[in-house]
Design a protein around this motif. Structure first.
Motif, PDB file in Angstrom:
ATOM      1  N   ASP A 194     -51.376 -82.711 -39.846  1.00 49.22           N
ATOM      2  CA  ASP A 194     -50.966 -82.829 -41.557  1.00 49.22           C
ATOM      3  C   ASP A 194     -52.048 -82.483 -43.072  1.00 49.22           C
ATOM      4  OD1 ASP A 194     -49.452 -82.092 -43.713  1.00 49.22           O
ATOM      5  OD2 ASP A 194     -47.671 -83.538 -43.055  1.00 49.22           O
ATOM      6  N   ASN A 196     -51.236 -81.720 -46.007  1.00 53.96           N
ATOM      7  CA  ASN A 196     -49.451 -82.076 -47.208  1.00 53.96           C
ATOM      8  C   ASN A 196     -50.912 -81.134 -48.235  1.00 53.96           C
ATOM      9  OD1 ASN A 196     -49.252 -84.651 -46.058  1.00 53.96           O
ATOM     10  ND2 ASN A 196     -47.641 -84.247 -46.495  1.00 53.96           N
ATOM     11  N   GLU A 220     -50.734 -78.362 -40.207  1.00 55.16           N
ATOM     12  CA  GLU A 220     -49.397 -78.505 -41.069  1.00 55.16           C
ATOM     13  C   GLU A 220     -50.016 -78.113 -42.796  1.00 55.16           C
ATOM     14  OE1 GLU A 220     -46.322 -80.819 -39.821  1.00 55.16           O
ATOM     15  OE2 GLU A 220     -46.046 -80.776 -42.051  1.00 55.16           O
ATOM     16  N   GLU A 246     -41.987 -76.957 -45.076  1.00 55.69           N
ATOM     17  CA  GLU A 246     -40.951 -77.824 -46.108  1.00 55.69           C
ATOM     18  C   GLU A 246     -41.628 -77.716 -47.292  1.00 55.69           C
ATOM     19  OE1 GLU A 246     -43.905 -81.268 -44.291  1.00 55.69           O
ATOM     20  OE2 GLU A 246     -43.601 -81.842 -46.656  1.00 55.69           O
TER      21      GLU A 246
HETATM   22 CA    CA Z   1     -45.030 -82.310 -43.914  1.00 57.74          CA
END
Ligand code: CA
Length: 376
Positions: A194, A196, A220, A246
């Motif tokens: 991930d 971000n 991700e 998300e």
């Molecule tokens: Ca995440």
């Protein structure tokens, strides 16, 4: 039955040691918890993901479309709320607020009919889910090559069969850490990455190509959430599946991701993307587009319970003798209020979590503890 009262609780607690990821740092954890009370005394609980105070203000702004309305009319209420601020509120905080309200209404609905939410949403396809550990955040001091190696070893010992590693800092350092983590956890355990959205496409592509050697489950948020062309560039450069979403909202927002097939896994947050009503629709769209759905979860036990009820009803795609099963994001980072506000915490056993089977969300709120964590 009518909605009599809408209350917001700003739940907030400092963490013992600040931790960070590619684009931010947490020195405290906070959530807007929504409590809806009916004229018959039934109480429903929900949670909004994202900044708690703006979400609470927005929940308050929706009151005229809630008070005196039938709380069981979740579709009508969702449409009314969305329509009321549609022109300026198609994404972000307004939808986070709708999400918390919608989850609380589903909790009321379940309690009214004496059934778990998943029963009212089509009945369960599963009553427990496999969980993956989310953690590996960075500390202000110390060497991540040491403390993250220790942390991932703990997850393995606890019985998790998969974990997600935070990257998105600097490509070569991130690759060294990925290699170290794979060494520590061995070849069998699932490993997802991930970033971000800490990289641009150039760095994300370089990282992805080199990371292929480490058997990565998904990559991700490789790039900024608005940059679907960037997602497609990374995706076309690597065999590692793309994950994200998300920070996307409603069926209308996800339509573009699906249409362009920018992600292989979508991760709507049930407390942000529109609540249970909307996330079930997004999940059915994902199914129609042949895209996997794994809810994003990063809040209190209320948001965790909501995600579990959705996970219970996610369709197999395709059904088969051994279909791919959706997996629960189980946040292991420090959140003092997460389980404390529940009378019975939602815990994992050797990497599996039971879906709460009581009426509504199947949880009870410890009102004393909730009050202790609530700030003005
Ligand atoms: Ca995440």
């Amino acid at each position: 039955m009518k909605v009599a009262k809408v209350i917001t609780h700003i739940v907030e607690a400092p963490v013992s040691e600040p931790f960070h990821w590619a684009i931010g740092e947490a020195s405290s954890r906070s959530s807007c918890v929504v409590e809806i009370i009916t004229d018959t005394g039934l109480v429903g609980w929900g949670e909004c993901f994202g900044p708690a105070r703006p979400a609470a203000a927005m929940v308050k702004a929706y009151e005229p479309w809630l008070l005196d309305f039938d709380p069981l009319a979740t579709e009508q209420i969702w449409q009314n709320l969305y329509a009321s601020y549609r022109d300026q509120g198609q994404k972000g905080i307004p939808i986070c607020a709708i999400s918390g309200i919608d989850i609380a209404l589903w909790d009321i609905k379940g309690k009214y009919f004496g059934m778990p939410i998943y029963q009212l949403m089509g009945g369960p396809l599963r009553t427990e889910v496999k969980a993956y550990a989310t953690g590996t955040y960075r500390k202000r001091d110390g060497d991540p090559m040491d403390y993250i190696a220790d942390e991932v070893a703990r997850y393995k010992n606890e019985g998790f069969s998969a974990l997600k590693l935070k990257i998105g800092f600097e490509v070569d350092e991130d690759l060294a850490l990925i290699s170290k983590v794979r060494d520590v956890i061995g070849p069998e355990m699932g490993l997802m990455l991930d970033a971000n959205h800490g990289y641009d496409a150039v760095d994300a592509i370089r990282l992805a190509r080199a990371a292929e050697a480490f058997n990565i489950g998904w990559f991700e948020e490789p790039v900024s959430p608005e940059d679907l062309d960037g997602y497609l560039a990374v995706k076309s450069s690597t065999s590692i599946p793309m994950a994200g979403g998300e920070t996307e909202y409603t069926r209308f927002g996800f339509r573009e991701i699906f249409r362009r097939r920018a992600m292989d896994y979508v991760q709507p947050d049930t407390c942000a993307a529109g609540g249970l009503s909307e996330c079930k629709k997004i999940a059915d769209m994902a199914n129609a587009f042949g895209i996997r759905y794994v809810p994003h979860v990063w809040g209190t036990g209320i948001g965790l319970a909501a995600a579990l009820h959705l996970l219970a009803v996610l369709p197999h795609n395709p059904p088969g003798r051994r279909p791919w099963e959706p997996i629960l994001e189980f946040d292991r980072s420090e959140h003092p209020a997460r389980q404390a506000i529940l009378t019975v915490p939602i815990e994992h056993k050797r990497g599996f979590v039971n879906i709460p089977a009581g009426p509504g969300l199947g949880i009870e709120i410890d009102k004393q503890t909730l009050a202790e964590f609530t700030v003005d």
